[in-house]
Design a protein around this motif. Structure first.
Motif, PDB file in Angstrom:
ATOM      1  N   GLN A 110       0.861  -1.186   0.000  1.00  0.00           N
ATOM      2  CA  GLN A 110       0.000   0.000   0.000  1.00  0.00           C
ATOM      3  C   GLN A 110       0.895   1.233   0.000  1.00  0.00           C
ATOM      4  O   GLN A 110       1.633   1.467   0.958  1.00  0.00           O
ATOM      5  CB  GLN A 110      -0.931   0.003   1.206  1.00  0.00           C
ATOM      6  CG  GLN A 110      -1.999   1.092   1.132  1.00  0.00           C
ATOM      7  CD  GLN A 110      -2.980   1.011   2.279  1.00  0.00           C
ATOM      8  OE1 GLN A 110      -2.572   1.128   3.433  1.00  0.00           O
ATOM      9  NE2 GLN A 110      -4.246   0.803   1.984  1.00  0.00           N
ATOM     10  N   ARG A 121       1.402   5.378  -0.337  1.00  0.00           N
ATOM     11  CA  ARG A 121       0.777   6.700  -0.203  1.00  0.00           C
ATOM     12  C   ARG A 121       1.616   7.700  -0.978  1.00  0.00           C
ATOM     13  O   ARG A 121       2.782   7.939  -0.663  1.00  0.00           O
ATOM     14  CB  ARG A 121       0.684   7.124   1.259  1.00  0.00           C
ATOM     15  CG  ARG A 121       0.140   8.540   1.472  1.00  0.00           C
ATOM     16  CD  ARG A 121       0.112   8.900   2.947  1.00  0.00           C
ATOM     17  NE  ARG A 121      -0.304  10.281   3.161  1.00  0.00           N
ATOM     18  CZ  ARG A 121       0.522  11.311   3.263  1.00  0.00           C
ATOM     19  NH1 ARG A 121       1.832  11.114   3.143  1.00  0.00           N
ATOM     20  NH2 ARG A 121       0.060  12.535   3.470  1.00  0.00           N
ATOM     21  N   ARG A 123      -2.716  10.544  -2.465  1.00  0.00           N
ATOM     22  CA  ARG A 123      -3.522   9.435  -2.983  1.00  0.00           C
ATOM     23  C   ARG A 123      -2.909   8.134  -2.472  1.00  0.00           C
ATOM     24  O   ARG A 123      -1.681   7.970  -2.478  1.00  0.00           O
ATOM     25  CB  ARG A 123      -3.541   9.435  -4.505  1.00  0.00           C
ATOM     26  CG  ARG A 123      -4.439   8.367  -5.106  1.00  0.00           C
ATOM     27  CD  ARG A 123      -4.577   8.555  -6.608  1.00  0.00           C
ATOM     28  NE  ARG A 123      -5.870   8.119  -7.084  1.00  0.00           N
ATOM     29  CZ  ARG A 123      -6.450   8.553  -8.176  1.00  0.00           C
ATOM     30  NH1 ARG A 123      -5.854   9.471  -8.917  1.00  0.00           N
ATOM     31  NH2 ARG A 123      -7.630   8.106  -8.556  1.00  0.00           N
ATOM     32  N   THR A 124      -3.731   7.203  -2.036  1.00  0.00           N
ATOM     33  CA  THR A 124      -3.278   5.898  -1.580  1.00  0.00           C
ATOM     34  C   THR A 124      -3.576   4.867  -2.648  1.00  0.00           C
ATOM     35  O   THR A 124      -4.707   4.785  -3.150  1.00  0.00           O
ATOM     36  CB  THR A 124      -3.955   5.517  -0.257  1.00  0.00           C
ATOM     37  OG1 THR A 124      -3.667   6.521   0.729  1.00  0.00           O
ATOM     38  CG2 THR A 124      -3.453   4.179   0.244  1.00  0.00           C
ATOM     39  N   VAL A 125      -2.552   4.075  -2.997  1.00  0.00           N
ATOM     40  CA  VAL A 125      -2.663   3.121  -4.101  1.00  0.00           C
ATOM     41  C   VAL A 125      -2.312   1.735  -3.591  1.00  0.00           C
ATOM     42  O   VAL A 125      -1.313   1.548  -2.875  1.00  0.00           O
ATOM     43  CB  VAL A 125      -1.714   3.503  -5.254  1.00  0.00           C
ATOM     44  CG1 VAL A 125      -1.855   2.521  -6.409  1.00  0.00           C
ATOM     45  CG2 VAL A 125      -2.004   4.924  -5.730  1.00  0.00           C
ATOM     46  N   ASP A 182      -7.405  14.795  -1.238  1.00  0.00           N
ATOM     47  CA  ASP A 182      -7.184  13.351  -1.225  1.00  0.00           C
ATOM     48  C   ASP A 182      -7.953  12.757  -2.398  1.00  0.00           C
ATOM     49  O   ASP A 182      -9.163  12.932  -2.518  1.00  0.00           O
ATOM     50  CB  ASP A 182      -7.677  12.747   0.098  1.00  0.00           C
ATOM     51  CG  ASP A 182      -7.294  11.282   0.247  1.00  0.00           C
ATOM     52  OD1 ASP A 182      -6.895  10.657  -0.766  1.00  0.00           O
ATOM     53  OD2 ASP A 182      -7.397  10.742   1.367  1.00  0.00           O
ATOM     54  N   THR A 209      -7.930   9.392  -3.247  1.00  0.00           N
ATOM     55  CA  THR A 209      -8.011   7.942  -3.126  1.00  0.00           C
ATOM     56  C   THR A 209      -9.348   7.417  -3.631  1.00  0.00           C
ATOM     57  O   THR A 209      -9.409   6.424  -4.365  1.00  0.00           O
ATOM     58  CB  THR A 209      -7.796   7.513  -1.663  1.00  0.00           C
ATOM     59  OG1 THR A 209      -6.541   8.036  -1.199  1.00  0.00           O
ATOM     60  CG2 THR A 209      -7.790   6.000  -1.547  1.00  0.00           C
ATOM     61  N   HIS A 210     -10.424   8.046  -3.259  1.00  0.00           N
ATOM     62  CA  HIS A 210     -11.766   7.644  -3.690  1.00  0.00           C
ATOM     63  C   HIS A 210     -12.465   8.839  -4.333  1.00  0.00           C
ATOM     64  O   HIS A 210     -13.510   9.285  -3.869  1.00  0.00           O
ATOM     65  CB  HIS A 210     -12.578   7.100  -2.512  1.00  0.00           C
ATOM     66  CG  HIS A 210     -11.960   5.942  -1.815  1.00  0.00           C
ATOM     67  ND1 HIS A 210     -11.856   4.692  -2.388  1.00  0.00           N
ATOM     68  CD2 HIS A 210     -11.382   5.835  -0.582  1.00  0.00           C
ATOM     69  CE1 HIS A 210     -11.253   3.864  -1.551  1.00  0.00           C
ATOM     70  NE2 HIS A 210     -10.957   4.530  -0.444  1.00  0.00           N
TER      71      HIS A 210
END
Length: 576
Positions: free
Chosen positions: A78, A80, A96-98, A421, A423-424
């Protein structure tokens, strides 16, 4: 010898003459500059990170940063991704977290505000050292073009060639590999033009969907190989549209039907776009005093300033009470009375300041919202461009937006005011609205909507039903080459159409409604909206409504102090 000298002098004179200088400049401004940047690679443990640096940034909106993550380990990781500008330790962060699976490769896109031209991109993975990549972005202003496809295909379609370092290009181009292109609107909305330098049918469906959204919300989409199924791929294109430039919602679709024709299109387009789809206004720079907004623009909210004058009056009264008043009290009642009265006066002043904030300003978020909406009834969606002004005593929480929408900052702010952010989808985690700070945001969205205006025949007259979700203040419908007036209607109500209205009384209903928004919104919202201003087609309508509008922030709970929304589309006719 004399003849040779004379010829040399003549050549120098011709070379330095204005005509020769212009001709030389024209010869130089015939190509493009490749601003795709280069990859910088770092390895830590089983993770290989490739970051593209030095690529072209748009003049507004967001710059999509490309980060390729190659996980060579047998376990999922994971990562960031975060970007902070080169300002100070307290700079705003975009992150963003991938999730990267075992033995997998992921191309991640991190849209950062276009106001940032330099910063540090950090990659944090649990159990691995932090990887930091300094980045500098390429700024070419409005002469910026985003290209999906290869350099070879682009040059074959446009007839343009990459210029040398000493030459002045027509524009700068950033090339993306179409299979790994970003899938969110925010990554495209800031570029003045996006070129598809390949067969559009070969694009991934998700990429084509966001390109269509980009064109509908005000972008310039250039197709080097227009396909035969353009009507299915571009549903808002006018029937039989085969021109070089066709209106498409708020934007345009430019098709190159002949080899090399795109070069002429891009050369004309490169210096033509000077504003974005919406243009909120930011605060003045620190060296300007006396103005609420930049360039002396008027705020859209009356409660755009803290009640400084009233607070200064209370503070001045407090100073009189504890200064001359305290001295008089000490002479009459003695020093002990001052020790009792001064704290009481201080407490009363503090309570007065708090009471004013609570009773007058309150804890609600105050807003003024204006928007233009193009209803696409056949596909049940609303294409909306809006600008909102916000002010509150207390900062609201995080603001989350759907994937097919985005928020735009004022172009002239020095540093982004919020943390983001991705991420979503787009989430403004902090800084959407600071306490007691006036702020404007632009809204660009394509959202599902069942809103419509229903028309039916009743005897010899026409009746209209409001199914737009907001009360109609006024509007017009075109039927049988005549314009009919829509009366004020609450949501769900119906009434008879009034008219037809004589052409001498109403020449252009769209201009009449847009003029009612006021000149203060011209630069922010109404500029360059020629297709929205066009005359209504048969069965078309345009109305002005109140309420919160159809933008992505319409569901946010606020106290709306002002605003108006203009909605345009085709009526839905039902048989009696």
């Amino acid at each position: 010898m004399a003849s040779s000298l004379t010829a040399a002098v003549l050549l120098v004179a011709l070379a330095t003459s204005p005509v020769a200088a212009v001709a030389g400049e024209e010869r130089q401004r015939t190509g493009y500059r490749n601003a795709s940047g280069k990859n910088e690679v770092q390895n830590e443990g089983g993770l290989r990170v490739s970051v593209r640096t030095g690529m072209l940034k748009p003049p507004r909106g967001y710059t999509p940063l490309e980060v390729t993550l190659q996980n060579n380990s047998p376990v999922a990781l994971q990562a960031r991704l975060s970007f902070a500008g080169h300002y100070n330790a307290g700079s705003r962060v975009t992150e963003r977290t991938v999730e990267v699976g075992p033995r997998a490769r992921v191309v991640a896109w991190l849209p950062v505000p276009a106001q940032l031209q330099a910063g540090n991109l950090s990659v944090d993975v649990p159990g691995l050292p932090r990887m930091v990549q300094p980045m500098y972005l390429d700024d070419s202003g409005n002469a910026s073009v985003l290209v999906l496809g290869t350099v070879k295909d682009f040059e074959a379609a446009t007839g343009l060639r990459e210029v040398q370092a000493e030459q002045e290009p027509l524009f700068a181009a950033r090339f993306l590999e179409e299979r790994e292109a970003p899938r969110e609107l925010s990554s495209y909305v800031g570029y003045p033009a996006v070129v598809v330098a390949m067969d559009a049918t070969q694009l991934p469906a998700a990429v084509w969907a966001v390109l269509e959204t980009y064109a509908a919300t005000g972008g310039q989409l250039v197709l080097t190989r227009p396909s035969r199924d353009a009507a299915e791929r571009l549903p808002m294109l006018s029937a039989g549209g085969r021109g070089v430039a066709e209106p498409y919602g708020f934007g345009q679709v430019r098709a190159c039907h002949q080899p090399g024709a795109c070069g002429v299109v891009l050369a004309a387009l490169s210096g033509d776009v000077t504003s974005g789809p919406v243009n909120p206004v930011g605060p003045p720079p620190s060296w300007e005093r006396g103005g609420a907004l930049r360039n002396g623009a008027a705020p859209l909210l009356e409660s755009a300033r803290a009640p400084v004058g009233r607070f200064l009056f209370l503070i001045f009264a407090f100073a009189l009470a504890v200064g001359p008043g305290g001295l008089m009290l000490a002479r009459r009642r003695g020093p002990v009375s001052v020790l009792v009265v001064v704290p009481l006066v201080s407490l009363f002043t503090c309570l007065a300041l708090v009471a004013w904030s609570v009773l007058v300003d309150g804890f609600a978020v105050h807003s003024a919202r204006y928007s233009l909406t193009w209803l696409d009834g056949e596909r049940s969606r609303a294409v909306t461009l809006g600008v909102g002004a916000w002010y509150a005593n207390l900062s609201p929480g995080a603001v989350k937006l759907p994937a097919s929408s985005t928020l735009l900052l004022p172009e002239d702010v020095g540093e982004p005011p919020a943390d983001l952010d991705w991420t979503h989808g787009m989430t403004v985690t902090d800084g959407f609205l600071m306490p007691r700070t006036y702020r404007e945001w632009g809204e660009v969205s394509v959202l599902p909507s069942r809103a419509r205006l229903v028309l039916r025949q009743e005897g010899n007259g026409l009746r209209v039903q409001n199914a737009l979700g907001e009360a109609i203040e006024e509007g017009y419908v075109r039927r049988g080459n005549a314009h009919y007036r829509v009366p004020a209607l609450e949501d769900g109500a119906e009434a008879a159409l009034q008219g037809p209205v004589p052409a001498s009384e109403l020449a252009q209903p769209t201009d009449a409604l847009l003029a009612s928004l006021g000149s203060v919104l011209y630069e922010r919202l109404l500029k360059d909206k020629t297709s929205f201003r066009a005359d209504l087609p048969e069965g078309g309508f345009i109305v002005r409504t109140g309420g919160q509008g159809m933008g992505p922030l319409a569901t946010m709970k606020t106290e709306r102090e002002a605003g108006a929304h203009v909605v345009r589309g085709q009526v839905q006719e039902v048989k009696p």
